[in-house]
Design a protein around this motif. Structure first.
Motif, short mmCIF file in Angstrom:
data_model
loop_
_atom_site.label_atom_id
_atom_site.label_comp_id
_atom_site.label_asym_id
_atom_site.label_seq_id
_atom_site.Cartn_x
_atom_site.Cartn_y
_atom_site.Cartn_z
N SER A 98 57.07 -31.35 -21.37
CA SER A 98 57.49 -30.53 -22.50
C SER A 98 56.52 -30.62 -23.67
O SER A 98 56.27 -29.64 -24.35
CB SER A 98 58.87 -30.97 -22.97
N HIS A 99 55.98 -31.83 -23.89
CA HIS A 99 55.14 -31.95 -25.08
C HIS A 99 53.87 -31.12 -24.92
O HIS A 99 53.31 -30.65 -25.89
CB HIS A 99 54.82 -33.41 -25.39
N GLN A 100 53.46 -30.93 -23.66
CA GLN A 100 52.28 -30.08 -23.50
C GLN A 100 52.65 -28.62 -23.68
O GLN A 100 51.85 -27.82 -24.16
CB GLN A 100 51.64 -30.34 -22.14
N TYR A 130 54.64 -27.77 -25.89
CA TYR A 130 54.59 -27.70 -27.35
C TYR A 130 53.17 -27.42 -27.82
O TYR A 130 52.94 -26.63 -28.73
CB TYR A 130 55.07 -29.04 -27.95
#
Lengths: 177, 497, 484, 651, 101
Positions: D624-626, D628
């Motif tokens: 998920s952070h990627q 983002y």
């Protein structure tokens, strides 16, 4: 005096916001966040939005308490009090944050906004009420439905049991059964 | 009448699916009867055809009036000739026996569906309708090759065919839109587009639109270097599908060159005729040379399609190169070139169709297409040999057979415009002669190898199919007057306008 | 103040009431009868569809809309638009909802909380259609919130499914981030224009500086990009299509998209034509979205992921209509038609997955044409419609979209879309190949969900019907004006 | 021109159609061997009758295929003689074939093809425009292919047929061009419009016609195809060399060359003819295969006819064409009898004079005619050519005289070696009655042609052909007779010495000359092999290299995408690595340029795009952070694009 | 308390929020970042209401809407994080990568 208070609050809100991500434990982080919101709430009161400011403070107090409890209950970090520092893609995040700040601050400083034609009077809260039940009634109603849906939805996911016993039982794809 | 002709095969396909027919034999008879109907109906249409030089026997109905699209079908000399050829070829191909892989019902239904799509391309008078049928023909052919083709490779070939030609047709769609947007009020009516030529000239838009169409048609025809989808598709397709692919689907490309580029954008075409002609010449020579080197019967025949379609487009380009009014003296030769190109479409359909059907017979008996594994078959299969020889000679342009009537006119008509190109294109004649006679010699003549001692000659069904096609090849070769008259009714107004 | 009539909101109110009724009935019905909630929900949707479709008739007079459609008007002090496009979007969303309800009956039969599921589904549909009518920044934000919040929950609805939970949290995280960005953009818009009502914003915005405007609308577009699954906020779509319960996947890849595209159209038409640069940016987003979606779908061996990526690419195509907005009268009718075709195709394809009880892997589709010929045919129709093969509905959708794009002077985008369509055929055919050309392994004897199969066939038939009856949509939308 | 009656026009149409229909009938009734010869001969006799009628009535007719396209037929000029000649020569040949090939499995096919051959030739003869001519021309060629490949189970024969067909068809292209140019120049294909041609168009017509005629009449450099044609059955060779096929070239030139207004045409024809006459003579003298030697002599004799046409006396050419047809058919049938009798055609092992005396005599008559010994008709027509040549001066006279003496030399050599007496020769298979009859018939015709020497006969024959006799210089006639006599004596002397087979030359010298001066080798090297190599190369290229281009482009895309695809972290840090990446990219590109040969068709493109697909899927890391980070980067890009656009439009 | 200073404050809160959302591994911490972003937006909204947009009553309402959004997202977020932790024992983004490609 008002100005000095404002500056104090502004610095406080930023510093505590920053501390959220620079603290050892999640519980502390939650309270730093609350501190930031409280500072902002007071600033809002200063800006004639007394009602809104107070609502914000109350809401965040409640929410952050829930958050802290929640972390104590669920997370691997026992009691959520142990020191921790878990970040990834740190450089990129800093770049993104700085870009967001610079860009929006630039807009705030250089953009041509209309100048206010009149000062906020004492009836701002009453105005808000009129607006809610008048021109913007639909918006108010929609917000209500959204909150209702949220309640139903959050319960549906988080609640472990229901009328028919465990909520988990049978809640899966038919092909996996 | 034309509407009935057009949708009867589709209706037949649905009926085949729905009716409780079982068994290859009864299905084949039923499908054959259905496929016979459009042929008969088109004969009626032909008999009613007056040759007024415009579209006749028009039938129309509103379809998307808001967008200026309607259901409209009709015939002129060009479309009548091609539609009749299509109906004939489909009849011959449908009754031709192949290995149905235990799915005869789907096979015949798909074939009839493809017939409606193919006829629709030639009979539509609305550009959008034209496109609809054009794309449907791809779908039908994709499944025919994929399901009934030869082995694993067939799927890749089918996909390659589908992708490549869909790319072409979508590029064409942009062209269609460009033409459509240039009309006011917007319409897809081909008659209107031919009459008003809204996007004719030398502007950027016209050039781009022309290029888009030309690319699409060059892929479909195909012209070198857009031909690489063709050989694998042909080799891996079941023989009747190859027949339709070569006989009908390729014609859509050349038909588009005439119907859309020549009729709707003559000025642009005349300016860009030379590059098209050069591409056509390259296809003629290159196609023939590459065919000569092929060691697989079907690949060899497949590449000759590149050669022959090159002739057709060379003729079209020669007819397009000079605008009427500029060189009055060219009216006759332009007329010859265009007539020749049209006859080439019909002739190539019949001839190559017959040749591909024969490869099917070969595959049924020998299970191979490799020339080196064959030989001496004339001893066991004299009828097969005879029909193959006639078809081969027709394809290499022997007078008295259909190919000559076409190619001679193209040469004569094209010569005053592009003498050098025509002279070089003549080389194709000798190379095709070499490759076809070499093919005959190595497959049918010489000593009979031991393994083909039991080779069977053609059976009755195959003979009927082939004889029908060959008969038309001979009739067109000997007495093409009836065909040329119909084609001329279309060509004459076009070259004199 | 005149337009604040409840009669404008009958479809919305029907959904709201229906969802509450479903909630109540879920509380009282015995476990065995819980699937009855589906029938109630379906009834609600049907009422809502009828109400939406008959809005023009019931609002015949009394408003000064366009000459062709005198009933079109802005309601609730300009915050809510009642126009042809909103109604068309409502019909599409509600039809999809009805089909999804039919898909859900068997799929959720064993779920003890299926009542809440249907209630949330109705609310999510409510969010989507409110989005389509929103003519005010705040209304837009809240409609998105309603749609998103219910969407997250629907995706997470399988409490025992690891994939469901993962998909939901990713959906949520991405949604919350982009929503946060959008809120700041909305705040800036309020500052620049002094209002949040679209109809009042256009004039003051013309005086605003270019760069603040760009910052503001970019942030809003990012928020909407999440809803429609466009680059750069597309990443949730394949994961959700893959992980969510299949009926939910069918719903969330379509319904919010329809509403959000309409509101995006309203939003960009508020922006000044010159000096905001939005058209180029939307074109770039469209180009990237369709290309990325198609390329990433190329080697998918899981049909659900494939559909997720293809949903991304379809968003790219749909955005072409926004690019052409205001420059081609074809743009919005094309968008509506395209969305209808896309919605049907997507629901139909997911219905096949549902009918096969969630079967997803490519190799398990081998020989489907033999074992389930009708499902295979339905899937084929849906796929070919996505590619744009005539006479299926997807064709006329793409045709008019391309036409509008060329008309608007963005020929390069149309060319790119054409290349993408060819590319898309590659991966669809990659699935069709085994279905038709391979023999099935041995029959696993898996049961088939007949209702879902019916939905698949109905969708496919509708694609054919819509394709042949293209004019119905276009003549209904002819000369309609997008209110803002 | 006389107005032809309806009937004679029909008779003219019967000329090609009767034999063709007969051919069809033969194939249809192929099982009934006994009636086949009767049908064939009946068809030929009917054709002959029609031919005589049309030659007297001179009909004109035609047909229309379309508004522009149509053929025109007429019996005119040299055609008056040719229409009769073709069936007249064909009849004995068919008679021969119906006897000697009776047991062949393809008997019906052979007779049918011979008939078709006649029909096609008749069409060619009555053609009065380029379209009809071209049709006849190509059909004749096709028939020759089928006839040469008659015994198809031996794969050498179809191959030879292919070579022969390709050679003549290469010449046919000239006729296509001539037809096209004529139409371009005059707006019609008709011969009577040819005089209107001028300039380049006329030159193209002339060149094309010359090319076509040279190929058909086996002139240099096309002559070798006649050798390949020898693999056909005897009857086919006899017909092909006499009245059909080879005759077509000379006929067309005799008919058209005089009316095409191109100054260099006539000299070119004459020069080409002379060169072929001399070269063919040498080849025939040195060739040790009876049929091949006869074939070479055909080229040489047609060379003489070309000379006559070139120097402006087509009537002389026509006359020689006719006499040559008779005696050449006779000679070929004799060769066939020899082959039948001994199974070989090698001159060193024949000498059948004692064994087959009747055949020997008929062969000798033919050979004398070929040698040009008066009072045979062949001698008269050859003298006519000498006379014609003498009008132009010494050069052609000397050339023709030399050619004449060469022909006397090889005629005598063939007669002596093949049918000279050999006391050691035992019994051989004798020819049967029908064969003998056909030979006698042709010998009779050859003898009858002697009437040409009677005063007035030749002139009226020439008039029949629409031309005039050549009035030659007296010394030229004398010189040629002397040369012929000298050659005859030389031949006799060599025979006595036993050197007549190889003249004491070593095979190394003799063989290349005898095999057409090595032309086949050269043609093989310069035409056939390059074309085949080119074809193979192109085919390989078609499979590989064209796609390699596509594939290469796709790969570059793949590398670029990999560059971006590694991970998002790296994307942010890409600036640091860009230099090394660029270096790597260059290295990859140069490696790629080196790499070819993987066979990839357009799937190469798919593969390339697919690589991009694989790369782009790596963007979807599932983290998920990627996601983002993608949003963040995307937002920045959106704003950047919009800003650029605004800056651009404001400028 | 000029408009500019207030807007810079809002931008700062938003920027810190962005940083937090992108950099934190834990879902809960990410949510805190998201809340800070909304906090910044609220500051901006109230500022522009008070210092620019002529005291339109919609400004206050805007802030209310933002708070609603914040509340709803927080509630749903907690529910989802609980859910995923219950099913997957996952509390950071790195633990959820079954769905990818």
């Amino acid at each position: 005096m008002r100005v000095a208070l404002f500056w104090m609050l502004a610095v406080a809100s930023i510093v505590s916001g920053w501390r959220v991500f620079r603290t050892d434990s999640m519980v502390r982080a939650a309270y730093w966040l609350m501190a930031s919101f409280v500072a902002v709430g007071i600033i809002m009161v200063q800006l004639d939005a007394e009602f809104l400011g107070l609502v914000l403070i109350l809401m965040m107090a409640g929410e952050m308490t829930i958050m802290a409890v929640f972390m104590v209950m669920f997370m691997m970090n026992p009691a959520g009090l142990n020191p921790m520092m878990m970040v990834h893609q740190h450089r990129a995040s800093i770049v993104a944050g700085v870009l967001a700040f610079v860009g929006l601050a630039g807009v705030g400083i250089f953009a041509r906004f209309p100048e206010p034609t009149l000062r906020a009077s004492g009836q701002v809260t009453a105005q808000l009420g009129h607006e809610l039940l008048g021109d913007s009634m639909l918006i108010f109603e929609t917000a209500g439905v959204a909150l209702l849906a949220t309640m139903i939805g959050a319960l549906a996911i988080a609640g472990a049991t229901g009328r028919f016993g465990s909520a988990d039982e049978g809640s899966q794809e038919p092909g996996e059964a | 009448m034309i509407t009935v002709t057009l949708f009867l095969p589709l209706l037949g396909a649905l009926l085949l699916v729905v009716l409780p027919l079982r068994g290859e034999r009864s299905l084949r008879v039923a499908a054959g009867l259905v496929a016979l109907a459009p042929l008969v109906l088109l004969m009626v249409v032909w008999s009613r055809f007056k040759g007024t030089g415009t579209f006749e026997q028009i039938e129309s109905a509103p379809w998307i009036p808001t967008l200026g699209a309607s259901y409209m079908v009709g015939v002129d000399g060009l479309s009548l000739a091609l539609a009749a050829m299509t109906a004939l070829l489909f009849f011959a191909a449908i009754i031709y026996p192949v290995d149905w892989r235990g799915k005869p019902k789907a096979y015949f239904a798909l074939f009839l569906f493809l017939e409606t799509a193919s006829l629709g391309v030639f009979l539509s008078l609305d550009l959008l309708l034209f496109y609809v049928f054009w794309d449907l023909s791809l779908v039908g052919m994709y499944f025919l090759i994929g399901v009934w083709g030869h082995g694993e490779a067939a799927r890749r070939s089918a996909l390659k065919f589908f992708l490549y030609t869909l790319a072409g047709s979508l590029v064409m769609l942009l062209g269609v839109l460009s033409l459509y947007l240039s009309t006011a009020p917007h319409t897809f009516d081909m008659r209107h587009l031919i009459a008003t030529r809204p996007l004719d000239g030398t502007g950027l838009a016209a050039t781009l639109t022309f290029s888009g169409f030309a690319l699409a048609f060059a892929i479909k025809a195909p012209l070198v270097p857009f031909h690489t989808w063709l050989p694998p598709a042909h080799v891996d397709a079941p023989a009747p599908a190859s027949t339709i692919l070569a006989g009908v689907l390729l014609k859509m490309g050349t038909y588009g060159f005439v119907r859309i580029l020549l009729q709707m954008m003559p000025q642009t075409f005349s300016r860009l005729a030379l590059p098209v002609a050069i591409l056509a010449l390259v296809s003629v020579v290159y196609g023939a040379l590459v065919a000569l080197a092929q060691q697989n019967v079907k690949r060899r025949i497949a590449y000759t399609s590149v050669n022959h379609m090159g002739y057709a487009i060379l003729g079209i380009a020669a007819a397009a190169a000079i605008l009427p009014g500029l060189g009055g003296g060219f009216t006759q030769t332009r007329s010859l070139a265009l007539t020749g190109a049209t006859v080439e479409m019909v002739a190539h359909g019949l001839i190559t169709g017959a040749l591909f059907l024969m490869t099917g017979s070969l595959w049924r008996r020998a299970d191979t297409y490799e020339i080196s594994e064959l030989g001496g078959l004339a001893r066991r299969a004299p009828i097969f040999t005879g029909l193959a020889a006639v078809a081969a000679f027709a394809s290499l342009g022997l007078p008295g057979l259909a190919g000559f009537v076409a190619e001679f006119q193209i040469f004569v008509g094209g010569f005053p415009v592009y003498p050098w190109l025509i002279a070089l294109a003549l080389l194709g004649l000798i190379i095709t002669a070499a490759l076809f006679l070499n093919l005959l010699q190595r497959v049918f003549l010489g000593p009979l190898p031991e393994r083909w001692q039991e080779f069977r000659d053609l059976d009755r069904g195959e003979i009927v199919s082939l004889a029908m096609l060959i008969a038309f090849v001979v009739v067109i070769g000997v007495a093409p007057g009836w065909l040329l008259a119909v084609i001329d009714s279309f060509v004459r107004p076009l070259v004199t306008r | 103040m005149s337009g604040m009539t409840v009669s404008d909101l009958i479809p919305e109110l029907a959904l709201l009431v229906g969802s509450v009724v479903v909630l109540i009935s879920a509380l009282f019905l015995p476990r065995r009868l819980q699937p009855m909630n589906a029938a109630l929900a379906l009834l609600t949707v049907v009422i809502a569809v009828v109400a939406a479709a008959s809005l023009p008739a019931s609002l015949k007079s009394g408003f000064q809309g366009s000459a062709m459609h005198p009933w079109q008007h802005l309601s609730f002090s300009g915050t809510y638009a009642i126009d042809s496009f909103a109604i068309a979007a409502k019909v599409i969303v509600l039809s999809v909802t009805a089909l999804v309800i039919a898909l859900s009956v068997d799929w959720f039969r064993s779920d003890p909380r299926q009542g809440e599921y249907y209630a949330l589904l109705l609310m999510s549909a409510l969010g989507a259609i409110t989005l389509a009518g929103a003519a005010d920044m705040m209304e837009m934000v809240l409609a998105m919130l309603l749609s998103s919040a219910t969407g997250y929950v629907l995706v997470a609805f399988h409490r025992k499914s690891r994939r469901s939970a993962e998909a939901a949290i990713k959906y949520y995280l991405l949604g919350a981030l982009t929503n946060g960005a959008m809120l700041y953009g909305v705040a800036l818009f309020f500052g620049l224009s002094g209002t949040t009502v679209f109809s009042d914003m256009a004039a003051p915005l013309r005086l605003a500086g270019a760069l603040p405007l760009v910052a503001a609308w970019s942030l809003v577009v990012v928020g909407l990009a999440f809803k429609i699954g466009a680059v750069p906020a597309h990443a949730w779509l394949p994961d959700v299509a893959d992980g969510a319960p299949a009926p939910v996947a069918a719903f969330v890849t379509v319904a919010p998209k329809v509403g959000a595209l309409i509101v995006l159209a309203r939003f960009v038409s508020v922006l000044p034509e010159d000096g905001a640069g939005w058209r180029v940016v939307i074109a770039a987003v469209a180009a990237l979205t369709m290309t990325l979606g198609n390329i990433a779908a190329l080697w998918q061996d899981d049909i659900r992921r494939l559909l997720g990526w293809s949903a991304v690419s379809q968003t790219g195509y749909a955005l072409m209509a926004i690019v052409a907005l205001g420059r081609s009268s074809l743009a919005l009718p094309a968008l509506i038609y395209f969305l209808a075709a896309y919605a049907l195709g997507n629901v139909g394809a997911f219905a096949v997955v549902v009918a096969l009880r969630g079967r997803a892997k490519r190799e398990r589709y081998a020989g489907l044409a033999r074992s389930h010929p009708w499902l295979a045919a339905a899937l084929t129709v849906c796929f070919l419609s996505f590619v744009g093969i005539p006479p299926l509905a997807g064709f006329a959708g793409k045709l008019t979209l391309f036409g509008a794009t060329i008309d608007a002077g963005y020929t390069w985008l149309a060319v790119l879309a054409v290349l993408n369509s060819v590319l898309s055929l590659a991966y669809y055919a990659r699935f069709l190949g085994p279905i038709y050309f391979d023999e099935a392994p041995e029959q696993s004897g898996a049961s088939m969900d007949r209702t879902a199969a019916g939905v698949a066939i109905v969708s496919a038939a509708a694609l054919v019907g819509l394709g042949l009856g293209t004019d119905i949509v276009f003549s209904a939308l002819a000369n309609s004006v997008l209110l803002r | 021109m006389r107005i032809p009656s309806e009937g004679s026009a029909l008779a003219m149409l019967a000329l090609p159609l009767l034999p063709l229909l007969g051919a069809g009938t033969l194939l249809f009734l192929r099982g009934k061997r006994s009636v086949l010869p009767i049908i064939a001969l009946a068809a030929l006799l009917l054709t002959l009758a029609s031919a005589v009628w049309t030659a007297l009535s001179l009909p004109v007719s035609g047909w229309a295929w379309g508004p522009i396209l149509g053929g025109r037929l007429a019996v005119a000029g040299l055609g008056r003689m040719m229409v009769i000649l073709v069936p007249a020569i064909a009849a004995p040949v068919v008679l021969y074939a119906s006897s000697s090939n009776r047991r062949d499995s393809g008997f019906a096919r052979l007779l049918a093809l011979l008939l078709a051959f006649v029909g096609a030739m008749e069409l060619l003869v009555i053609a009065d425009d380029f379209l009809a001519l071209l049709i006849g021309w190509e059909l004749v060629g096709a028939c020759s292919w089928a006839l040469i490949g008659y015994e198809w189970t031996d794969s050498a024969r179809p191959r030879a047929a292919l070579d022969a067909f390709l050679t003549t068809r290469a010449g046919d292209l000239g006729l296509y061009i001539a037809a096209a140019a004529a139409f371009a120049g005059t707006g019609s294909f008709r011969f009577d419009t040819l005089p209107q041609l001028h300039g380049t168009t006329a030159a193209i017509v002339a060149g094309g016609l010359l090319l076509a005629a040279a190929a058909k009449s086996a002139q240099l450099p096309f002559s070798p195809w006649l050798f390949r044609a020898m693999l056909g059955p005897t009857a086919a060779s006899a017909l092909l060399h006499s009245a059909t096929m080879v005759a077509a070239g000379a006929y067309a030139l005799a008919r058209l060359a005089p009316i095409i207004p191109v100054p260099w045409l006539a000299p070119s024809i004459a020069a080409l003819g002379l060169a072929t006459a001399l070269a063919g003579g040498v080849v025939a003298v040195l060739q040790t295969d009876l049929k091949k030697a006869l074939a070479a002599s055909t080229s040489a004799q047609y060379g003489l006819m070309f000379v006559a046409i070139g120097v402006g006396v087509p009537a002389a050419a026509g006359m020689h064409l006719a006499t040559h047809a008779a005696f050449k058919a006779l000679l070929f049938l004799g060769a066939g009898i020899a082959l039948h009798a001994t199974g070989t055609l090698e001159l060193s092992s024949l000498r059948l004079g004692r064994a087959l005396p009747l055949t020997a005599i008929t062969f000798a008559i033919g050979a004398l005619a070929l040698a040009g010994v008066p009072p045979l008709g062949g001698a008269y027509s050859k003298e006519q050519i000498v006379a014609a040549a003498s009008q132009t001066g010494l050069f052609f006279t000397a050339g023709v005289t030399a050619a004449a003496s060469l022909s006397a030399l090889y005629a005598g050599r063939l007669a002596l070696l093949a049918f000279g007496p050999d006391p050691n020769r035992g019994e051989v298979r004798p020819p049967n009655g029908a064969v003998t009859a056909s030979v006698l018939l042709l010998a009779g015709v050859t003898l009858v042609s002697s009437v040409l020497w009677f005063p007035g006969v030749a002139a009226s024959v020439a008039e029949l052909m629409g031309g005039e006799l050549a009035i030659g210089e007296g010394w030229a006639a004398g010189a040629s007779l002397v040369a012929i006599a000298a050659a005859g004596i030389a031949c006799w002397l060599l025979w006595r010495r036993g050197d007549l087979v190889d003249f004491g030359l070593s095979p190394k010298v003799r063989l290349p000359v005898a095999e057409w001066l090595g032309i086949p080798l050269v043609a093989d090297m310069l035409v056939k092999r390059p074309v085949l190599t080119l074809a193979r190369t192109l085919a390989t290229m078609d499979d590989r290299i064209i796609d390699a281009g596509v594939r290469g482009a796709a790969r570059i895309a793949g590398y670029v995408s990999r560059l971006f695809g590694h991970s998002l972290e790296q994307l942010v840090d890409a600036g640091v690595n860009s230099l090394s990446t660029a270096t790597r990219l260059v290295a990859e590109a140069s490696r790629m340029a080196d790499d070819r040969g993987v066979d990839a068709t357009i799937e190469g493109a798919a593969r390339g795009v697919g690589a991009v697909g694989t790369q782009s899927r790596r963007l979807q890391t599932g983290l998920s952070h990627q996601y983002y980070l993608i949003v963040a980067i995307g937002t920045v890009l959106l704003i950047a694009i919009a800003s650029l656009e605004i800056v651009a439009t404001h400028r | 308390m000029s408009r500019e200073v207030l807007l810079v404050l809002g931008a700062a809160l938003f920027g810190i929020g962005v940083y937090g959302a992108l950099s934190q591994q834990s879902f809960v911490m990410i949510m805190m970042g998201l809340e800070l972003m909304v906090n910044g937006a609220i500051v901006a909204a109230v500022t522009l209401w008070s210092r620019a947009a002529a005291h339109s009553p919609k400004g206050q309402l805007l802030a209310v809407v933002f708070m609603t959004v914040m509340a709803v997202e927080a509630a749903i977020g907690f529910a989802l994080v609980t859910n995923v932790f219950r099913i997957r024992r996952a509390d950071i983004t790195e633990k959820l990568k079954a769905l990818r490609g």
